[in-house]
Design a protein around this motif. Structure first.
Motif, short mmCIF file in Angstrom:
data_model
loop_
_atom_site.label_atom_id
_atom_site.label_comp_id
_atom_site.label_asym_id
_atom_site.label_seq_id
_atom_site.Cartn_x
_atom_site.Cartn_y
_atom_site.Cartn_z
N TYR A 140 0.83 -1.20 0.00
CA TYR A 140 0.00 0.00 0.00
C TYR A 140 0.86 1.25 0.00
CZ TYR A 140 -3.93 -2.94 1.37
OH TYR A 140 -4.91 -3.90 1.41
N CYS A 141 0.43 2.20 -0.80
CA CYS A 141 1.01 3.53 -0.83
C CYS A 141 0.10 4.45 -0.03
CB CYS A 141 1.10 3.96 -2.30
SG CYS A 141 1.46 5.69 -2.57
N LEU A 142 0.66 5.17 0.91
CA LEU A 142 -0.13 6.04 1.77
C LEU A 142 0.40 7.46 1.65
CD1 LEU A 142 -2.13 6.55 4.10
CD2 LEU A 142 -0.34 5.89 5.67
N VAL A 143 -0.51 8.38 1.42
CA VAL A 143 -0.14 9.79 1.33
C VAL A 143 -0.98 10.55 2.34
CG1 VAL A 143 -0.15 11.83 -0.12
CG2 VAL A 143 0.50 9.63 -1.09
N GLY A 144 -0.33 11.31 3.18
CA GLY A 144 -1.11 12.09 4.11
C GLY A 144 -0.41 12.29 5.43
N VAL A 145 -1.07 13.05 6.26
CA VAL A 145 -0.59 13.35 7.62
C VAL A 145 0.84 13.87 7.59
CG1 VAL A 145 -0.55 12.54 10.00
CG2 VAL A 145 -2.02 11.44 8.36
N GLY A 146 1.00 14.98 6.94
CA GLY A 146 2.28 15.65 7.05
C GLY A 146 2.49 16.06 8.49
N TYR A 147 3.71 16.32 8.82
CA TYR A 147 4.04 16.61 10.20
C TYR A 147 3.35 17.84 10.75
CZ TYR A 147 7.46 12.92 10.36
OH TYR A 147 8.06 11.69 10.36
N SER A 148 2.90 18.71 9.88
CA SER A 148 2.24 19.91 10.38
C SER A 148 0.93 20.17 9.66
CB SER A 148 3.16 21.12 10.22
OG SER A 148 3.48 21.32 8.86
N SER A 149 0.36 19.12 9.09
CA SER A 149 -0.89 19.34 8.37
C SER A 149 -1.96 18.40 8.90
CB SER A 149 -0.72 19.09 6.87
OG SER A 149 -0.77 17.71 6.60
N ALA A 150 -3.16 18.65 8.56
CA ALA A 150 -4.27 17.80 8.95
C ALA A 150 -4.86 17.10 7.74
CB ALA A 150 -5.34 18.61 9.65
N SER A 151 -4.03 16.89 6.72
CA SER A 151 -4.55 16.26 5.51
C SER A 151 -4.98 14.83 5.82
CB SER A 151 -3.50 16.27 4.41
OG SER A 151 -2.33 15.62 4.82
N LYS A 152 -5.95 14.39 5.10
CA LYS A 152 -6.56 13.10 5.40
C LYS A 152 -5.63 11.94 5.08
CE LYS A 152 -11.24 14.76 4.84
NZ LYS A 152 -11.48 14.68 6.29
N ILE A 153 -5.80 10.90 5.83
CA ILE A 153 -5.02 9.69 5.64
C ILE A 153 -5.80 8.78 4.70
CG2 ILE A 153 -3.98 7.70 6.77
CD1 ILE A 153 -4.12 9.33 9.39
N ILE A 154 -5.23 8.50 3.55
CA ILE A 154 -5.92 7.65 2.58
C ILE A 154 -4.96 6.58 2.08
CG2 ILE A 154 -7.09 7.54 0.37
CD1 ILE A 154 -7.97 10.39 0.75
N PHE A 155 -5.30 5.34 2.34
CA PHE A 155 -4.56 4.23 1.76
C PHE A 155 -5.02 4.03 0.32
CE2 PHE A 155 -1.98 1.64 4.68
CZ PHE A 155 -2.20 2.32 5.86
N GLY A 156 -4.12 3.61 -0.52
CA GLY A 156 -4.51 3.23 -1.87
C GLY A 156 -5.22 1.87 -1.84
#
Lengths: 113, 112
Positions: free
Chosen positions: B87-103
């Motif tokens: 799985y490729c996961l993009v999200g949860v930058g260290y200072s952001s609240a971007s959503k966590i979405i698994f591919g």
């Protein structure tokens, strides 16, 4: 060292019942995440905690789902009035800090009859 | 809202190098890219994480181009035990609240 522990590993209950799923994160990990995974699908984000507070609960599907982490360690995912569509594997993960690598438990397999 | 796209499945042979590419056109500035491996009846296991360029650890390499709209997980000299879903996961930058979405994951099958 101890990893993320989830209990129970399996839970079978009837439609309409209330269930609680427990997650013991790795000691010292401040971030805790809950996911739901259906067969053949990737994990679906539900909620994550930073310390005791829910930093993002936007993934909770509806108000039957609720999660707490009162002391910043153990977390409980609570599902009221369960429905057959709630059947899935519920995964918990923790990380040292938000954004860091997540360490997953092996999940609780929930079956609603 | 970062969303990822991966090949549904890949096949390879023992000893080969395997490259799995993930597309994430809407990645946010603060988002990190993380890859996980999952075996049946187990939770995902962290493989590697990166932000840009190249990251290498003892099990894999991660290549991220300058525009960060895709990433490639490289597994050198795979063995049968590398058969799993990735799985490729993009999200949860260290200072952001971007959503966590698994591919949707890539089912990798390694043959003898």
């Amino acid at each position: 060292g101890a990893g993320v522990s989830q209990t129970p590993s399996n839970k079978v209950t009837e439609k309409g019942k209330y269930v609680e799923l427990r997650c013991d994160p790795i000691s010292g990990h401040t971030a805790l995440y809950w996911y739901r995974q259906s067969l053949g699908q990737g994990p679906e984000f539900l909620i994550y905690f930073q310390g005791t507070g829910a930093a993002d609960d936007s993934g909770l599907p509806n108000d039957r789902f609720f999660a707490v982490r009162p002391e910043g360690s153990v977390s409980t995912l609570k599902i009221q009035r369960t429905e057959r569509g709630d059947s899935a594997v519920y995964l918990c993960a923790s990380s040292l800090a938000v954004g860091g690598p997540q360490h997953f438990g092996d999940g609780t397999r929930l079956s609603i009859l | 809202l970062a969303k990822t796209t991966q090949p549904i499945s890949m096949d390879s042979y023992e000893g080969q190098e395997v490259n799995i590419t993930c597309s994430h056109n809407n990645i946010a500035t603060n988002d990190y890219i993380t890859w996980y491996q999952q075996f049946p009846s187990q939770g995902p296991r962290f493989i590697i994480q990166g932000y840009k360029t190249k990251v290498t650890n003892e099990v894999a390499s991660l290549f991220i181009p300058a525009d960060r709209k895709s990433s490639t997980l490289s597994l050198p000299r795979v063995s049968l035990s590398d058969t799993a879903v990735y799985y490729c996961l993009v999200g949860v930058g260290y200072s952001s609240a971007s959503k966590i979405i698994f591919g949707s994951g890539t089912r990798l099958s390694i043959r003898p």
